[in-house]
Scaffold this active site. Sequence first.
Site, short mmCIF file in Angstrom:
data_model
loop_
_atom_site.label_atom_id
_atom_site.label_comp_id
_atom_site.label_asym_id
_atom_site.label_seq_id
_atom_site.Cartn_x
_atom_site.Cartn_y
_atom_site.Cartn_z
N ARG A 52 0.85 -1.19 0.00
CA ARG A 52 0.00 0.00 0.00
C ARG A 52 0.88 1.23 0.00
NH1 ARG A 52 -3.58 -2.56 4.77
NH2 ARG A 52 -1.44 -2.95 5.42
N ASP A 54 2.32 4.90 -0.27
CA ASP A 54 1.77 6.16 0.23
C ASP A 54 1.57 7.19 -0.88
OD1 ASP A 54 0.96 6.87 2.74
OD2 ASP A 54 2.98 6.87 3.57
N ARG A 201 11.49 5.58 4.45
CA ARG A 201 11.70 7.04 4.43
C ARG A 201 12.37 7.50 5.73
NH1 ARG A 201 5.92 9.14 2.86
NH2 ARG A 201 6.92 11.11 3.45
#
Lengths: 252, 252
Positions: A52, A54, A201
């Site tokens: 999924r 972002d 990230r």
Amino acid sequence: MQNYKLTISYDGHAFEGFQTQNRPGCRTVQDELIKVVSKMAKTPVKIVGASRTDAGVHANGQVINFVFPFDLTERAMLMGINSQLPTDILVKNVEKVQLDFNARHSSHHKRYLYRVSTSKFVDPFKRFYTGHYFWRLDFDRIQAALPDLLGEHDFASFAAAGNQTATTVRRITKAELKSVSNDHELLFTFEGNAFLYNQIRIMVGVLLEIGNGTRPVHDIERLIQVKDRQQARFTAPASGLYLDKVYYESTN
Amino acid sequence: MQNYKLTISYDGHAFEGFQTQNRPGCRTVQDELIKVVSKMAKTPVKIVGASRTDAGVHANGQVINFVFPFDLTERAMLMGINSQLPTDILVKNVEKVQLDFNARHSSHHKRYLYRVSTSKFVDPFKRFYTGHYFWRLDFDRIQAALPDLLGEHDFASFAAAGNQTATTVRRITKAELKSVSNDHELLFTFEGNAFLYNQIRIMVGVLLEIGNGTRPVHDIERLIQVKDRQQARFTAPASGLYLDKVYYESTN
């Protein structure tokens, strides 16, 4: 009834991520796929995605699957979907698979890339396609830090607030850095069985701070120990992140 | 009063071209520059651009100049403008020049690039940044045709309807093709003293048709003779075109 496994790429910058959301005006990759495939099936079709991703995150090789009521050839399926998708999503490959194949649950591990532009100003052609780091970076410090990520660890310090998984233990099998010097770019490659919400990230954020000298070279060892997400605050922007490849045991 | 020469790059896909237009809601590169520079000057400043690139056309090295009421250092000018421009325009270099320098009239010749993606489907990451040609292409046929463009010719067959120049005679000094095979891309390079309206996109259209075999290899010689723009109909899309560099005699 035929189960189809598709490899797709998308430019994430105009999407609010992969997953369908119940907000009006919210454009997602999954919604676009559901629309096209359901139209071809003449009935609503459920789309399962391996990851999924972002808002703003890209994919070179996202994998999805769906059970389709008709038995189309792989080529007909590829041509049919591509002719109707918006141009920021592309089906690169179609494969017929067993009915029990699930793009999410059957996945073995995943590869992500993270592109960092290190030029002084944001290159107009890269603004949606790389992260940006304008400060001094010592490449060797990052190289020395990367092995600290390898193996099975509790990555609680590297999970964003929204993370809802039962455990924060994950296994990272590859963490590499390459310099694309002509392009003033750094390219990170990460592979692992699964990643926490925003984990890559946040890892990139920590690595850049190590490269800049604002964190000790082996701060990752400490972060793994403390299990405290307040200690790793800088989340590198979505624009640099690419879901590059999803690996499966059986089909590949 | 100080004349400044700026080298800028921009991602053209969200602009209606370089030149200011008197249409509401029409976003142009020149307007964005006028806004920022006039604000810094506290008075309206006129911006001269070397080339009036079309809607969707990109620039790696467009050159502009303007006469500014204050004497800022080159670095202060660069930082000041970049901090206020939208992220799809970037000032790459600033140079103080003589008052008689004019980005348009002083230019000696220009280099344009044209990127053609030859993959079967449009790559989502290239949809705004290349032209696309899905048909069979014989690289050698295009290579054989390119020298026919070189030298001084009447390019009337290669000027779009909107062309308003007094003469359609132009001199082309470079016409090259490179294959970027890993990326399924062709890269054309053209240099010349000046180009007619849409000339490069029409030349690329003709070259691709030569490569595909729908035109004879030396059809360019015939097109130059007939001086009839109805004979070269296919204009390659703006998305593949880049103003790469503007050359000047004195400053460079």
